[in-house]
Scaffold this motif. Sequence first.
Motif, PDB file in Angstrom:
ATOM      1  N   LEU A  50       0.824  -1.207   0.000  1.00 61.07           N
ATOM      2  CA  LEU A  50       0.000   0.000   0.000  1.00 61.07           C
ATOM      3  C   LEU A  50       0.860   1.261   0.000  1.00 61.07           C
ATOM      4  N   MET A  51       1.952   1.243   0.778  1.00 56.71           N
ATOM      5  CA  MET A  51       2.774   2.437   0.913  1.00 56.71           C
ATOM      6  C   MET A  51       3.800   2.601  -0.214  1.00 56.71           C
ATOM      7  N   TYR A  52       4.387   1.487  -0.659  1.00 52.31           N
ATOM      8  CA  TYR A  52       5.524   1.575  -1.580  1.00 52.31           C
ATOM      9  C   TYR A  52       5.298   0.872  -2.911  1.00 52.31           C
ATOM     10  N   GLY A  53       4.109   0.367  -3.146  1.00 53.10           N
ATOM     11  CA  GLY A  53       3.824  -0.385  -4.377  1.00 53.10           C
ATOM     12  C   GLY A  53       4.099   0.410  -5.651  1.00 53.10           C
ATOM     13  N   GLN A  54       3.931   1.714  -5.599  1.00 55.99           N
ATOM     14  CA  GLN A  54       4.149   2.531  -6.800  1.00 55.99           C
ATOM     15  C   GLN A  54       5.613   2.571  -7.198  1.00 55.99           C
ATOM     16  N   TYR A  55       6.521   2.191  -6.288  1.00 49.89           N
ATOM     17  CA  TYR A  55       7.957   2.232  -6.592  1.00 49.89           C
ATOM     18  C   TYR A  55       8.484   0.883  -7.105  1.00 49.89           C
ATOM     19  N   ARG A  56       7.627  -0.118  -7.136  1.00 48.46           N
ATOM     20  CA  ARG A  56       8.043  -1.441  -7.584  1.00 48.46           C
ATOM     21  C   ARG A  56       8.375  -1.392  -9.068  1.00 48.46           C
ATOM     22  N   LYS A  57       9.428  -2.119  -9.456  1.00 44.57           N
ATOM     23  CA  LYS A  57       9.820  -2.181 -10.862  1.00 44.57           C
ATOM     24  C   LYS A  57       8.775  -2.985 -11.606  1.00 44.57           C
ATOM     25  N   ARG A  58       8.257  -2.411 -12.655  1.00 46.12           N
ATOM     26  CA  ARG A  58       7.230  -3.065 -13.457  1.00 46.12           C
ATOM     27  C   ARG A  58       7.885  -3.884 -14.569  1.00 46.12           C
ATOM     28  N   THR A  59       7.341  -5.068 -14.819  1.00 46.82           N
ATOM     29  CA  THR A  59       7.835  -5.889 -15.916  1.00 46.82           C
ATOM     30  C   THR A  59       6.876  -5.765 -17.093  1.00 46.82           C
ATOM     31  N   PRO A  60       7.434  -5.677 -18.289  1.00 47.46           N
ATOM     32  CA  PRO A  60       6.572  -5.492 -19.475  1.00 47.46           C
ATOM     33  C   PRO A  60       5.751  -6.704 -19.823  1.00 47.46           C
TER      34      PRO A  60
END
Length: 66
Positions: free
Chosen positions: A56-66
């Motif tokens: 909830l707090m840091y999910g936006q900073y997770r590296k996204r895989t294509p």
Amino acid sequence: MERYTPVSADAIRYEATIEDSKTFSRPWKISMPLYRRIEKGAQLIDFKCVEFVEELMYGQYRKRTP
């Protein structure tokens, strides 16, 4: 391995040795004093652990895989 050693009525020494040959090339150690704070009117406060709070707090900073 962890070790707690009483130093005085209000302090202990914390020592830990970390041995994980799959992660570290050699064992490493940490040592630090831990002190009890004694303050007039001090209170212990409940902490509510929220499941998946890191997401909830840091999910936006997770590296996204294509």
